[in-house]
Design an enzyme around this catalytic site. Structure first.
Site, PDB file in Angstrom:
ATOM      1  CG  ASP A  94       1.768  -1.023   3.360  1.00 12.28           C
ATOM      2  OD1 ASP A  94       1.084  -0.655   4.318  1.00 12.28           O
ATOM      3  OD2 ASP A  94       1.388  -1.835   2.497  1.00 12.28           O
ATOM      4  CG  HIS A  98      -1.760  -1.091   1.494  1.00 12.18           C
ATOM      5  ND1 HIS A  98      -1.344  -2.230   2.110  1.00 12.18           N
ATOM      6  CD2 HIS A  98      -3.068  -1.271   1.204  1.00 12.18           C
ATOM      7  CE1 HIS A  98      -2.366  -3.081   2.189  1.00 12.18           C
ATOM      8  NE2 HIS A  98      -3.419  -2.532   1.645  1.00 12.18           N
TER       9      HIS A  98
HETATM   10  C1  XUL Z   1      -7.581  -7.043   3.932  1.00  6.52           C
HETATM   11  C2  XUL Z   1      -6.722  -7.364   2.768  1.00  6.52           C
HETATM   12  C3  XUL Z   1      -5.875  -6.257   2.246  1.00  6.52           C
HETATM   13  C4  XUL Z   1      -5.710  -6.252   0.768  1.00  6.52           C
HETATM   14  C5  XUL Z   1      -4.955  -5.062   0.224  1.00  6.52           C
HETATM   15  O1  XUL Z   1      -8.377  -8.094   4.359  1.00  6.52           O
HETATM   16  O2  XUL Z   1      -6.696  -8.483   2.308  1.00  6.52           O
HETATM   17  O3  XUL Z   1      -4.644  -6.314   2.880  1.00  6.52           O
HETATM   18  O4  XUL Z   1      -5.069  -7.415   0.316  1.00  6.52           O
HETATM   19  O5  XUL Z   1      -5.506  -3.864   0.576  1.00  6.52           O
END
Ligand code: XUL
Ligand code: CO
Length: 435
Positions: free
Chosen positions: A103, A100
């Protein structure tokens, strides 16, 4: 600085080895159904769980003391974290990571400042990626942690929040493109509702589609050639998420004409939460030509929440690999370990055990699935179950050249059909025999 001291490169040693720091089944160059394991899987590390998550839960704060998060300067902290991530990936021999935006580096007080930070850390990443054989499987934007998104991002009732989410996705796309990210993910944790009583669902779903079209148009204009993935999940943090499961998302993508560019990122634990098996979700995606990527983990069958444990359930994974191998693989994606070590697994080496175990579990499952498909009667039993669809009448039926009246005539002529066994126990035994 070396963060994982005393740990060298993890090697394949085979299943006779007792070395906990070696792969027993994952052999990157080994071919399965004509394709090497590393190409089948494209394993990726999830930056958020492995390098950011401190292990807090609703009843207590974090337990992890990451040596890469000690600097008082957020830029230096981000660089140290990236050094740790690259050291880990190199030692593990894993070729991809997923992130993300925030992150990579913590969000700043203003959008402008956050963008500056992203520019700095992505320059740093480019440099590191040049020196190491590591690529970005997918990037995404965190549109769920900050309180501004408590009522949703692209589905927020406040247009100002929608615009803010747009700015954040634009930045995340820029960074993903800059780092040659192969795909881009949308997981809509708060794209849904807590109560239908205060929700205009029709407008929110339409707004979400408009937002996805804009993101796609922007990325395409800026040279992004990869796929966009939607990651279905039925709930948590929202009571109801619009991307409930694969079937719901496929309906949405068709309704809003997005299916050419958008595929699915299927997560094991999300399937469990939607009351489906992982295999069911993979099959649903694959049948629509939309199996893009996987988020590998497992849930807890006694607890109804998203525990994000590392994948270990061999039966579950073998069923999944049967679908995977027969579907012709993933469209653009790979296998991302969206999983975290438990909050009481506090040694740095635990992250290695977790990934080695997960990679081995997938490798073992694909080898078992290959043998089931090649050596057992599994395929022929299914083929034979549907053999009546090869008759002249059934072929006409499949070609759409029949009417209900013709069906009725056939039934009148043939009379009561026989009772044919589904052979479930036999098939379950076959799978068990190869485990
Ligand atoms: C949450 C999830 C996230 C996504 C990316 O359950 O799986 O981490 O993979 O936003
Ligand atoms: Co996920």
């Amino acid at each position: 600085m070396e963060y994982f001291k005393g740990i060298g490169k993890i090697q394949f040693e085979g299943n006779k080895s007792k070395n906990p720091m070696a792969f027993k089944y994952y052999e990157p160059s080994k071919k399965v159904m004509g394709k090497t394991m590393d190409k089948h899987f494209k394993f990726a590390v999830a930056y958020w769980h492995s390098f950011c998550n401190l292990g807090g839960d609703p009843f207590g704060s974090g337990t992890q003391q990451y040596p890469w998060l000690v600097s008082v300067d957020p830029i230096q902290r981000a660089k140290d974290k990236m050094d740790a991530a690259f050291e880990f990936m190199n030692k593990l021999g894993i070729g991809y990571y997923c992130f993300h935006d925030y992150d990579l580096i913590e969000e700043a007080d203003t959008l402008k400042e956050s963008r500056k930070r992203l520019d700095v850390i992505s320059d740093y990443a480019i440099d590191k990626m040049k020196k190491n054989k590591v690529k970005v499987l997918w990037g995404t934007a965190n549109l769920f942690s900050n309180s501004r998104y408590m009522n949703g991002a692209s589905t927020n009732p406040d247009f100002n929040v929608v615009a803010f989410a747009g700015a954040q996705v634009k930045n995340a796309l820029d960074i993903t493109i800059k780092l040659k990210g192969e795909n881009y993910v949308f997981w809509g944790g708060r794209e849904g509702y807590m109560s239908l009583l205060n929700t205009n669902m029709k407008l929110e779903r339409e707004n979400m589609a408009r937002f996805l079209h804009m993101a796609k148009d922007y990325a395409r204009k800026n040279g992004f050639k990869g796929y966009f993935f939607i990651e279905p999940k039925p709930m948590e943090p929202s009571k109801h998420q619009y991307d409930f499961d694969c079937a719901t998302v496929l309906g949405f993508l068709r309704e809003f004409d997005l299916l050419d560019d958008f595929k699915l990122n299927v997560e094991v634990n999300h399937a469990t939460l939607a009351s489906h098996t992982f295999a069911h979700e993979l099959q649903t995606a694959a049948d629509a030509g939309a199996l893009g990527s996987m988020d590998a983990n497992r849930g807890d069958y006694q607890n109804g929440w998203d525990t994000d444990q590392f994948p270990m359930d061999l039966y579950e994974l073998t069923e999944a690999m049967l679908v995977f191998l027969q579907s012709g693989g993933l469209k653009g994606g790979g296998v991302n370990f969206d999983a975290k070590v438990r909050r009481n697994s506090t040694d740095r080496v635990d992250l290695f055990y977790a990934h080695i175990g997960g990679m081995d579990a997938f490798a073992r499952a694909i080898l078992i699935a290959e043998r089931i498909l090649k050596e057992s009667d599994y395929k022929s039993i299914i083929k034979s179950r549907y053999k009546s669809f090869n008759t002249t009448n059934a072929i006409k039926y499949k070609q759409g050249k029949m009417t209900l009246t013709t069906l009725s005539k056939i039934a009148l002529k043939n009379g009561e059909p026989g009772v044919i066994s589904g052979k479930q126990e036999l098939l379950e035994n076959i799978v068990n025999n190869y485990l």
